[in-house]
Design a protein around this motif. Structure first.
Motif, PDB file in Angstrom:
ATOM      1  N   ILE A 166      92.862  52.840 106.624  1.00 17.45           N
ATOM      2  CA  ILE A 166      92.200  52.906 107.931  1.00 17.45           C
ATOM      3  C   ILE A 166      91.077  51.874 107.951  1.00 17.45           C
ATOM      4  O   ILE A 166      90.304  51.770 107.001  1.00 17.45           O
ATOM      5  N   TYR A 198      90.922  58.632 103.965  1.00 19.63           N
ATOM      6  CA  TYR A 198      91.111  57.656 105.043  1.00 19.63           C
ATOM      7  C   TYR A 198      91.322  56.264 104.467  1.00 19.63           C
ATOM      8  O   TYR A 198      92.204  55.518 104.878  1.00 19.63           O
ATOM      9  N   PRO A 223      85.294  72.436 114.622  1.00 20.52           N
ATOM     10  CA  PRO A 223      86.299  73.436 114.994  1.00 20.52           C
ATOM     11  C   PRO A 223      86.323  74.628 114.043  1.00 20.52           C
ATOM     12  O   PRO A 223      86.909  75.648 114.355  1.00 20.52           O
ATOM     13  N   ARG A 224      85.658  74.494 112.868  1.00 21.83           N
ATOM     14  CA  ARG A 224      85.730  75.584 111.897  1.00 21.83           C
ATOM     15  C   ARG A 224      84.853  76.776 112.272  1.00 21.83           C
ATOM     16  O   ARG A 224      85.073  77.881 111.821  1.00 21.83           O
ATOM     17  N   GLU A 254      85.717  62.898  99.562  1.00 19.35           N
ATOM     18  CA  GLU A 254      87.170  62.782  99.520  1.00 19.35           C
ATOM     19  C   GLU A 254      87.744  62.464 100.893  1.00 19.35           C
ATOM     20  O   GLU A 254      88.773  61.807 100.997  1.00 19.35           O
ATOM     21  N   ILE A 255      87.069  62.949 101.914  1.00 24.65           N
ATOM     22  CA  ILE A 255      87.586  62.732 103.264  1.00 24.65           C
ATOM     23  C   ILE A 255      87.729  61.238 103.523  1.00 24.65           C
ATOM     24  O   ILE A 255      88.770  60.741 103.949  1.00 24.65           O
ATOM     25  N   ARG A 285      81.136  61.152 112.723  1.00 29.31           N
ATOM     26  CA  ARG A 285      81.340  62.449 113.342  1.00 29.31           C
ATOM     27  C   ARG A 285      81.102  63.569 112.333  1.00 29.31           C
ATOM     28  O   ARG A 285      80.440  64.555 112.625  1.00 29.31           O
ATOM     29  N   PHE A 299      91.402  73.704 108.677  1.00 32.96           N
ATOM     30  CA  PHE A 299      90.950  75.049 108.318  1.00 32.96           C
ATOM     31  C   PHE A 299      91.951  76.121 108.752  1.00 32.96           C
ATOM     32  O   PHE A 299      91.869  77.258 108.295  1.00 32.96           O
ATOM     33  N   ARG A 342      94.559  55.488 103.082  1.00 31.11           N
ATOM     34  CA  ARG A 342      95.610  55.311 104.084  1.00 31.11           C
ATOM     35  C   ARG A 342      95.479  53.974 104.793  1.00 31.11           C
ATOM     36  O   ARG A 342      96.231  53.671 105.700  1.00 31.11           O
ATOM     37  N   GLU A 398      97.114  58.408 113.145  1.00 29.98           N
ATOM     38  CA  GLU A 398      96.178  57.293 113.188  1.00 29.98           C
ATOM     39  C   GLU A 398      96.601  56.198 112.205  1.00 29.98           C
ATOM     40  O   GLU A 398      96.660  55.013 112.546  1.00 29.98           O
ATOM     41  N   ALA A 399      96.932  56.640 110.979  1.00 31.95           N
ATOM     42  CA  ALA A 399      97.323  55.664 109.968  1.00 31.95           C
ATOM     43  C   ALA A 399      98.589  54.935 110.408  1.00 31.95           C
ATOM     44  O   ALA A 399      98.706  53.715 110.259  1.00 31.95           O
ATOM     45  N   TYR A 422      94.203  72.311 112.891  1.00 28.78           N
ATOM     46  CA  TYR A 422      93.075  71.787 112.136  1.00 28.78           C
ATOM     47  C   TYR A 422      93.247  72.215 110.685  1.00 28.78           C
ATOM     48  O   TYR A 422      93.851  73.259 110.421  1.00 28.78           O
ATOM     49  N   ALA A 479      91.042  68.455 100.163  1.00 35.38           N
ATOM     50  CA  ALA A 479      89.700  68.022 100.539  1.00 35.38           C
ATOM     51  C   ALA A 479      89.689  66.661 101.219  1.00 35.38           C
ATOM     52  O   ALA A 479      88.689  66.267 101.805  1.00 35.38           O
ATOM     53  N   THR A 480      90.815  65.930 101.137  1.00 34.55           N
ATOM     54  CA  THR A 480      90.809  64.610 101.768  1.00 34.55           C
ATOM     55  C   THR A 480      91.078  64.700 103.263  1.00 34.55           C
ATOM     56  O   THR A 480      91.009  63.700 103.960  1.00 34.55           O
ATOM     57  N   LEU A 481      91.387  65.882 103.748  1.00 38.57           N
ATOM     58  CA  LEU A 481      91.648  65.994 105.182  1.00 38.57           C
ATOM     59  C   LEU A 481      90.323  66.131 105.922  1.00 38.57           C
ATOM     60  O   LEU A 481      89.422  66.850 105.488  1.00 38.57           O
ATOM     61  N   ASP A 482      90.212  65.408 107.024  1.00 40.85           N
ATOM     62  CA  ASP A 482      88.997  65.483 107.835  1.00 40.85           C
ATOM     63  C   ASP A 482      88.969  66.841 108.535  1.00 40.85           C
ATOM     64  O   ASP A 482      89.857  67.146 109.331  1.00 40.85           O
ATOM     65  N   PRO A 483      87.962  67.653 108.230  1.00 40.55           N
ATOM     66  CA  PRO A 483      87.969  69.021 108.773  1.00 40.55           C
ATOM     67  C   PRO A 483      87.819  69.048 110.290  1.00 40.55           C
ATOM     68  O   PRO A 483      88.097  70.061 110.916  1.00 40.55           O
ATOM     69  N   LEU A 484      87.353  67.943 110.877  1.00 40.67           N
ATOM     70  CA  LEU A 484      87.057  67.960 112.305  1.00 40.67           C
ATOM     71  C   LEU A 484      88.216  67.466 113.161  1.00 40.67           C
ATOM     72  O   LEU A 484      88.113  67.429 114.374  1.00 40.67           O
ATOM     73  N   ARG A 485      89.292  67.037 112.524  1.00 40.13           N
ATOM     74  CA  ARG A 485      90.384  66.475 113.322  1.00 40.13           C
ATOM     75  C   ARG A 485      91.696  67.179 113.004  1.00 40.13           C
ATOM     76  O   ARG A 485      91.931  67.630 111.893  1.00 40.13           O
ATOM     77  N   GLN A 521      95.349  62.707 112.244  1.00 42.50           N
ATOM     78  CA  GLN A 521      94.939  61.934 111.079  1.00 42.50           C
ATOM     79  C   GLN A 521      96.096  61.123 110.526  1.00 42.50           C
ATOM     80  O   GLN A 521      95.931  59.968 110.125  1.00 42.50           O
TER      81      GLN A 521
END
Lengths: 282, 524, 339, 320, 339
Positions: free
Chosen positions: C248, C243, C335-336, C238-239, C259, D151, C246, D114-115, D149, D100-106, D111
């Motif tokens: 991207i 993107y 970061p989690r 889904e991630i 990443r 989370f 959107r 960026e778009a 973030y 769930a569509t969100l990038d967990p690392l950013r 996000q």
């Protein structure tokens, strides 16, 4: 699932290719006396040529080594050693690793914790070094090499099986089995084992690929058979001495045999993993 | 995140760039290297290693070679004649029938930092060997009762018993004086102070290389080169490749026989010298079936040494018919006399049949070898010996191997029926090729179980005897008994090979088989 | 960060049992081997037997096994790895200290090579086209079955003996002594940089090329496989769908996907380090690399008990340490993660 | 019309043969209109929705028909044009489990920003982050959350942020694919309120995919009922729930419990949905239809149109 | 009324390892009070539904009842036996496994994918001593037929993947019913099932109930619960906030949370109450608000709600709720206005 569709499924081509390679070498091993043009230590060139390796020729498609032994024949005979060692070690590792993994993972508790710690420690140590250490205790022989490999791969089976059992335990299936009133031994044998079986098969493929390389490493250091018995790693070890003198065939062919056989298992393991949609195997 | 990613990219780019630079450097290194060399440096490649740079503890061939180039002993061997001549000692005298030896030292010997080397240094060094009690210390303690400096330039040894060949013993490394910096009662395995020989150690990187530079205070001839670098390689292939790649000027111990021959064919200058390294089979005489003399004789008779030399060693070894190598003064080819030159199959068959072996009741023997200690040809050597024995039609050979650490233990415990072994002399005397093998109190390490009182007596007599003629006669008798009793089957004698790169014009090997670094001359 | 420090301390404490387990295994294995360090060195020399006994006594080999076991362990606690059994008076620690930089350098560059190769071919196996994709896939699956001594020999043949490039790469060792590098850390790359010795740096790098590429080729396939499967997974997630929805661009998307892919792969790197060390042994023998692996092989042959024990403990310790470092890196990447 | 789908046919290649997930569907949505596509699993509703921004998986192909958004036929566009002109820009998408569509690392702001930057709606990072903050505020999330973030957000906030990301480029159409399936009714109702508010604020057209006909009826202007890849019935929401024309719609209504309606047991529709690799002949609903005749088995049902714009595909349409 | 199951002040706390360090040490950093003092009774042949949002603790409650979790405190009396204290072995030995059956949410996950479904029913029969051998097989076939899986011989051999979702859930129910249990605990039995098929599954349970089996259904769908159950218990953050006959709870709630729940349900009805506003989300079980746990979201909350945990109010007819400001009868039609 239709049989003819196996090639179309993800990993199907890999499984087919891997199995073909494996069967080819197993057949080679079984039929060595029929297939090998010469004996493994038969001086198959005139004595005056027996001091130097002879390049490939129609009589000796892979050439001969410095003692006049036919390289092709030695690869055919050598497959017996590799197949035996790998098969034996796989059986031994599974026989120890799988039940331990099942029980340890299923019951958990302090025994599981200690066992996991030991297995993890061994697993984290470079396998080839461990195998060398054990093999040099036991001395060169097929059985001893298999035992050395077992020491290396028991933790692999153990960890994979245990991890899979833990995964299964976290699933609703296990709750359903418990509430259905099934006894533990029944759950382990009839439900967990069949569900872990595909994992075991994948691990078998990947671990065996690795085991062939470790076997080759042991053999390379003279820890599997005693020369002049034929074994790929050992032949490569001696063959490499002639590489710089131009006798490339003594290096190329045993090395190809090792790599292709190992690749057969790698293809099988990875193919199965992809087929089952579980690609994450370390 | 973006920045991090770019940083990673930058590192990768830098690595690639550096590799390209390195490539460029190597591309032009050929031109660049030549003008830089003014005092020619010699690079020697070996597969050996330097273990401990301390004469009190080191006890392996190659370390002794390096030490022999950085140290000087009381006596040495003349490279041309092979005679023992004075080095630090200008003269010596044996007194009390060879029980006391007095050496007079030269006054101009100095260590690499200019410290003079005196009789006290000699005494201290030898006592140090005795105190530390390292591996080679027995070479001193077995013989020497006491050593003392009479004055600055006179050393007196008092021996436990008269020794006819004491000069040969004194020529060994543990008798070489070391720099006063060496601690008196503990080993200094990494020390580079050295002795008062032609070179000093300027850098030692264990397992990688050692760099020697001329000792400016050396009393003898100046070395013919400006610097010596010895690089250690893991395998003979690597050594050969390094020679061919031009990384080294001299390929010394040990190239594979095949490579020596091949390099020769490719036009490399290969210097050959007789060697004192011998190969032989240890036969266990106190257990069946090799407890029967006929069996042992048959095994000895069936060997074709020339075939071994040719097929396995490409002619880089020579047949050997006694434990004393040819070239040493007491050599007597007893096995050739008794069994003939090639494989004497008829004799072997006859002997075997005489003790009841036939085609249906073959003699079953086990031959052990150790796969790497004697180089990569060992397995082939065993394989060909097996072929030869089995050519009699009456012998069945099983080959077995174990690696070195285990091999020697099994050997000394007498676990091997037949085993392949080799020998480098500790000191250059026939005694060192016979006593350790045949004297019943000294040969337990080989596990042969051989005891012959007559041999014991002959060897004892020869040891204390100082007259060389008489000793030669005694040793001949011993060698005859050896060929009759066959507790050992001598096989081959090594030759030494130095393969020279295109720039090397001269190189010499000492009678002790050491490369004389100062003799190496390079052009350009 | 206090909790991070606590976590690090905990993880460090966890290294102890696994070091102990490996030490015990090695100790037991070594002592049941027939073999004797004293004989291994002196066995074929005419050393009198009483002399041999004396040496055994000096090395403590006459003591009962449990005593040897405990004494060595106590020594290790004081960071004393004992003295070599075959090289008189030489502390094992010196051997380890001598050899470790070589292994570290090889491991680091082998690791870099494997990551570069693995990432490139892993991405190619997912995003590549036609034959490139097939080739990358094939490499990912079978690359690790290349037998290191074999592929090493082939590289030597192709790049050093009969070079296909206009120059030869060195075939063995870490450095040409001629370049006169002053040793500071033992890591020659570092040394040449801090002493400003550019020719030495180039020489050292040139020596590193073949061994690290050999190691990189073999180990890279494991990363390729991981990158391939995780990247596929992430790209199907889904991630990435988010993107993509959107708008991207693919290249950015691939970067974000990579990443996310790296997070699980980094955890794998800790385990991979052991394989790296194992591979380094074979690489070291092939390229005359004076590292810990060759040291270990050498000493196994000589039955140098203390040295073998020392190296194994050191290895086990290093592996523990690396997995600790990997876990910390993991936390930085993701970061989690909280300690 | 913001969206005009005409005769759309989408085929999936699968291991066990091809299947038509969408088979000749036509549908239009006007500006500010909310249309819900209702259907059970396997009805093709998600495929239909995701085909609009052309976000179908690689094994799906648009075999026939057109999809026009603001007059642009997206079936004709290349990947690059789709990215630049359509995705995010004309059509925003909210997926199932939006969080769930969100990038967990950013960080979430990065996000969204960026778009904005990629599409040239902001030239600097600062500006983009400011706009991202605006978008967050629109969905009721404090703008400080740009530097959080995923989370660090609660589940509900994550859903809102995902919606913010979908509307940050101010698209004309929002496609929401079962965005509330995994959610509890209370949360669901609030997300629906949010979509409603966005529609009003931004004059947004909404295409909601759901299996819950009651939800669709409560919220949307019009409902399209899909069955087995085909449209069964389409028309104004109120009319459809009161008097469905298609027996399937009727069945669906009868199978749905209604807390504020009559307390009666729901009636299941007999049988189970067909395998689309091997769909039933004629009307696809005929094996489960109580009114099916032999005609239904043999021929495709005709379109029944009513003056209100309502249409159904059935031989035996129900009457009110 | 004689109760089959009586739950008294049940508490189930989960340890939470907030950091990796705490997990390694086995020291929880906190506890989630998933079930925090629940009392509930079910009579024979009664259908009780527990309704709540995710995070309300309803699934934990179900697991504790069927013995998959050890309660932290409280009693679960099943037919006079306190099952909360029994070991897993005792559960089997005392025949409770047969008498209490669980039907799970996802039949694909709760059935063994490797075993024919008929065998799975049969092994349950044999393990609980209901029947053996051919008799067990016959009973399994019957059970399949009973839930409408025909022809049973054909269905017996199928593996779960060869069935549709609805069929799989029928298998799960068939297995539960085959054991002729006294209580069926059904955890979201239809949430994964297509709308058009849900009623047929629930009808199976209803049929069993009419034969005297008690049903405890866990669901988030209050509309379904309202239709099928005799009584409904509404859970919020580990507590039952309201319980009573299903019509009264669903149509005329006393608790504002129930009011919010029932007014949020989408409905086709022409006349339905306006939506009750609630703020925010269900808080985490780690940080349960003090006082009335619903107060931060409650439109009727006063300062009193913050301070005092509301006691249970029991109305005539057995209806009970925990609220300081309960809605009057019909109050659901008049939501408060919020500022």
């Amino acid at each position: 699932m239709a049989k003819q569709a196996i090639l179309a499924r993800p990993g199907g081509l890999m499984v087919t290719a891997g199995l073909s390679i494996i069967l080819f070498y197993v057949a080679l091993a079984v039929l060595a006396p029929i297939l090998a043009p010469y004996g493994p230590t038969e001086v198959s060139v005139p004595k005056e040529l027996a001091g130097r390796p002879q390049p490939p020729s129609p009589e000796h498609p892979f050439g001969t080594n410095e003692l006049g032994y036919d390289v092709l024949s030695r690869i055919v005979w050598g497959s017996r050693v590799v197949v035996q060692v790998v098969a034996l070690s796989a059986v031994l590792s599974m026989a120890v690793g799988v039940p331990l993994g099942l029980v340890s993972g299923y019951y958990g508790g302090p025994v599981d914790r200690v066992l996991s710690l030991v297995m993890d420690s061994v697993y984290a140590f470079p396998g080839i070094l461990l195998a060398i250490a054990v093999a040099s205790v036991l001395g060169p022989s097929v059985g001893n090499a298999a035992i050395s490999l077992m020491v290396v791969y028991v933790p692999t089976y153990f960890r994979m099986v245990r991890a899979r059992v833990l995964e299964l335990k976290a699933r609703p299936l296990m709750e359903s089995l418990w509430t259905a009133g099934l006894p533990d031994h029944w759950i382990i044998l009839k439900h967990i084992l069949p569900n872990v079986a595909p994992t075991i098969l994948v691990v078998f493929g990947l671990a065996s690929a690795d085991a062939i390389l470790t076997e080759a490493g042991l053999s390379f250091f003279g820890l599997v058979v005693v020369y002049p018995e034929a074994d790929w790693g050992l032949d490569l070890y001696y063959g490499k001495n002639w590489l710089l003198s131009g006798a490339w065939w003594l290096t190329l062919f045993p090395g190809l045999a090792i790599t292709s056989f190992a690749a057969g298992f790698a293809l099988l393991g990875e193919g199965l993993a992809r087929m089952m949609g579980e690609e994450r195997w370390s | 995140m973006a920045q991090k990613f770019n940083a990673r990219l930058a590192i990768a780019a830098a690595v690639v760039l550096i590799i390209i630079l390195a490539a460029g450097f190597y591309l032009f290194a050929g031109q660049g290297g030549e003008q830089a060399a003014q005092a020619p440096t010699v690079v020697i490649g070996v597969t050996d290693s330097v273990t401990e740079l301390d004469p009190a503890t080191s006890y392996d061939f190659f370390t002794w070679e390096v030490l022999s180039n950085v140290m000087a002993g009381l006596v040495t061997y003349d490279p041309d004649t092979g005679e023992i001549v004075g080095d630090l000692a200008t003269g010596w005298e044996a007194r009390e029938g060879g029980k006391v030896w007095v050496f007079t030292l030269r006054p101009d010997a100095k260590f690499a930092d200019g410290t003079p080397c005196t009789a006290q240094d000699v005494v201290r060094s030898i006592k140090r060997v005795m105190t530390i009690g390292g591996d080679p210390s027995w070479l001193v303690t077995e013989f020497v009762e006491d050593v003392r400096a009479i004055d600055d330039y006179t050393v007196e040894f008092r021996l436990k018993q008269p020794v006819g060949y004491f000069l040969a013993v004194v020529a060994t490394i543990p008798y070489h004086p070391v720099h006063p910096n060496y601690p008196d009662n503990e080993p200094a395995p990494d020390a580079t102070w050295g002795g008062c020989g032609p070179y000093k150690i300027s850098e030692f990187k264990r397992g990688e290389y050692i760099v020697l530079e001329p000792n400016p205070y050396y009393y003898g001839e100046k070395p013919k080169n400006g610097k010596v670098i010895i690089k250690f390689y893991e395998s003979s292939q690597a050594l050969r490749a390094a020679l061919e790649a031009g990384d080294i000027d001299v390929a010394w111990r040990t190239l594979n026989p095949a490579d020596i021959r091949d390099l020769q064919d490719r036009g490399y200058n290969v210097k050959e010298a007789p060697g004192l390294f011998i190969r032989y089979i240890v036969v266990k005489v106190d257990a069946p079936p090799t407890d029967r003399k006929e069996v042992r004789q048959a095994l000895a008779a069936a060997i074709d040494r020339q075939e071994l030399a040719d097929r396995v060693f490409q002619g880089t070894m020579e047949p050997l018919y006694s434990m004393v190598p040819s070239g040493l003064w007491a050599h007597y080819p007893a096995f050739k006399d008794k069994y003939g030159e090639g494989a004497n199959i008829d004799l072997a068959v006859q002997l075997l049949r005489s003790v009841g072996y036939d085609e249906n009741n073959k003699l079953k023997v086990e031959l052990w070898y150790t796969p790497t200690h004697y180089g990569d040809t060992e397995a082939q050597l065993a394989a060909v010996i097996k072929e030869q024995w089995e050519a009699t039609g009456l012998i069945e050979v099983t080959l077995k191997s174990s690696e070195w650490g285990q091999y020697v233990e099994q050997l000394s415990q007498g676990q091997f029926m037949l085993s392949l072994l080799g020998w480098y002399p500790d000191y250059l005397d026939p005694d060192n090729f016979l006593t350790p093998f045949l004297l019943s109190t000294a040969n337990t390490w080989t596990g042969t179980g051989y005891v012959n009182p007559q041999v014991d007596e002959l060897l004892q007599q020869a040891m204390t005897e100082t007259d060389q003629e008489t000793r030669a006669q005694l040793y001949k008798q011993v060698q005859e008994i050896l060929a009759e009793d066959v507790p050992y089957i001598p096989l081959l004698q090594g030759k030494l090979y130095v393969v020279l790169g295109p720039n090397v014009v001269n190189v010499e090997i000492s009678p002790l088989q050491f490369l004389i670094y100062s003799s190496i001359e390079v052009t350009g | 960060m206090g909790s991070l420090a606590r976590y690090i301390a905990l993880r460090a404490a966890l290294i102890v049992p696994s070091v102990l387990i490996l030490y015990t295994i090695v100790f037991v294995v070594l002592r049941v081997i027939p073999g004797d360090p004293v004989l291994a060195v002196l066995g074929t020399k005419s050393v009198p037997p009483e002399e041999l006994e004396r040496i055994r006594e000096r090395l403590g080999l006459d003591k009962p096994l449990y005593q040897q076991y405990i004494e060595y362990l106590m020594g290790v606690l004081r960071l004393d790895f004992g003295e070599s059994m075959v090289y008189t008076g030489r502390p094992v620690w010196n051997d380890i200290a001598d050899r470790f930089p070589a292994t570290l350098e090889l491991a680091v560059f082998g690791f870099l090579a494997s990551v570069v190769l693995g990432l490139a071919s892993g991405v190619a196996a997912v995003k590549g086209r036609g034959p490139i994709r097939a080739l990358a896939n094939f490499y990912a699956v079978t690359g690790y079955t290349l037998f290191i001594p074999w592929i090493g020999l082939i590289l030597i043949y192709v790049f050093a003996v009969n070079p296909i490039l206009p120059f030869r790469l060195p075939v063995g060792g870490r450095i040409s002594p001629e370049v006169g590098l002053r040793e500071v850390t033992g890591l020659y790359i570092v040394d040449s940089i801090i002493t400003g010795n550019i020719p030495a740096l180039i020489d050292v790098l040139a020596h590193l090329v073949l061994p690290s590429v050999t190691l990189g080729i073999v180990l890279g396939s494991a990363y390729a496989r991981l990158v391939r499967s995780h990247l596929r997974e992430v790209l199907a997630s889904e991630i990435v769908a988010g993107y993509r929805a959107r708008g991207i661009p693919e290249i950015l998307l691939l970067r974000h996907a990579l990443r996310n892919t790296m997070v699980p792969i980094v955890t794998y790197m800790g385990l991979q380090f052991a394989i790296l060390l194992g591979g380094a042994v074979l690489t070291e023998t092939t390229f005359s690399w004076p590292g810990l692996g060759t040291l270990l092989l050498e000493r196994i042959e000589l039955r140098d008990y203390t040295a073998i024990q020392g190296v194994v403990i050191f290895f086990a310790f290093m592996i523990g340490l690396v997995s600790l470092v990997v876990d910390v890196i993991y936390a930085l990447l993701d970061p989690r993660i909280r300690y | 019309m913001v969206l005009k789908i005409d005769g759309l046919i989408i085929e999936y290649r699968t291991l066990r043969g091809p299947l038509k997930a969408v088979d000749g569907v036509s549908l239009a949505i006007g500006r500010g209109e909310w249309v819900s596509v209702v259907g059970e699993s396997g009805s093709g509703k998600t495929t239909l929705a995701l085909s609009i921004p052309r976000l179908l998986p690689a094994n799906a192909t648009i075999v026939g028909g057109t999809i026009e958004i603001e007059g642009v036929d997206v079936t004709r566009l290349g990947e690059d044009e789709l990215r630049r002109r359509v995705r995010g820009r004309l059509v925003g998408v909210v997926f199932q489990e939006p969080g769930a569509t969100l990038d967990p690392l950013r960080r979430v702001g990065d996000q969204i920003a960026e778009a904005l930057m990629v599409h040239g709606l902001a030239s600097t990072k600062e500006e983009a982050l400011r706009l991202a903050g605006d978008a967050l505020e629109k969905v009721g999330v404090p703008r400080e959350r740009v530097s959080s973030y995923p989370f660090q957000l609660s589940g509900g906030q994550r859903q809102r942020v995902a919606i913010a990301a979908a509307i940050a480029l101010e698209p004309k159409l929002l496609v929401a694919d079962e965005p509330t399936t995994a959610l509890d009714v209370v949360v669901q109702s609030r997300i629906m309120d949010l979509l409603d508010k966005l529609r009003d604020d931004m004059d947004l057209s909404i295409l909601l995919v759901t299996h819950d006909i009651a939800l669709a009826a409560e919220r949307s202007d019009r409902i399209a009922v899909m069955y087995a890849g085909k449209l069964a019935e389409e028309g104004p929401a109120g009319e459809i729930v009161i008097g469905p024309l298609h027996p399937y719609t009727r069945g669906l209504l009868d199978a749905t419990p209604d807390l504020w309606g009559e307390r009666r047991k729901p009636k299941p529709i007999p049988g189970s949905p067909p395998d689309l690799r091997n769909p039933p002949s004629g009307c696809r609903f005929h094996p489960r239809c109580p009114l099916a005749t032999s005609e239904c088995k043999e021929r495709e049902p005709p379109e029944v149109r009513e003056s209100s714009g309502r249409r159904a595909y059935c031989f035996h349409p129900l009457t009110r | 009324m004689h109760q089959l199951l009586t739950i008294e002040d049940l508490k189930v706390y989960y340890p939470v390892y907030g950091s990796i360090a705490s997990r390694i040490l086995g020291k929880p950093t906190a506890y989630v009070k998933a079930v925090d003092g629940v009392s509930l009774a079910i009579g024979r042949g009664e259908w009780v539904s527990v309704v709540g949002e995710s995070g309300s603790g309803k699934t934990t409650l179900a697991k504790a009842i069927v013995g998959l979790l050890k309660p932290t405190a409280g009693t679960i009396l099943f037919d006079g036996i306190d099952v909360a204290r029994l070991s897993r072995r005792d559960w089997r030995r005392r025949g409770l496994r047969r008498r209490i059956q669980l039907v799970q949410q996802d039949p694909l996950e709760s059935l063994d994918p490797m075993m024919p479904v008929g065998e799975q029913i049969r092994e349950a029969l044999e393990a609980n001593g209901v029947a053996r051998g051919g008799e067990a097989r016959r009973k399994a076939l019957e059970a399949l037929e009973d839930v409408g899986l025909t022809p049973p011989e054909e269905m017996y051999k199928r593996r779960p993947r060869q069935l549709s979702g609805g069929q799989r859930q029928r298998v799960a129910i068939a297995r539960a019913l085959a054991l002729e249990p006294d209580l069926i605990v059904a955890d979201e039995p239809v949430s994964m099932i297509d709308v058009s098929l849900r009623a047929s599954i629930l009808d199976l349970l209803d049929k069993a109930r009419r034969r005297g089996t008690s049903v405890l259904m866990i669901t988030h769908d209050i509309a379904t619960a309202w239709i099928y159950s005799d009584r409904i218990a509404v859970m919020y953050l580990g507590k039952i906030v309201e319980e009573g006959s299903s019509n009264s709870v669903a149509r005329d709630p006393r608790h504002p949370y129930t009011a919010a729940l029932v007014t949020s349900v989408p409905s086709l009805a022409s006349r339905k109450p306006p939506k009750w506003p609630v703020e925010g989300e269900v808080p985490s079980g780690l940080r349960i608000p003090g006082g009335c746990r619903f107060h931060p979201r409650c439109p009727l909350a006063t300062s009193e709600c913050k301070e005092r945990e509301p006691a249970e109010t029991v109305e005539n007819g057995g209806r009970r709720y925990r609220c300081i400001h309960p809605l009057p009868p019909g109050g659901v039609w008049k939501p408060p206005r919020r500022g």
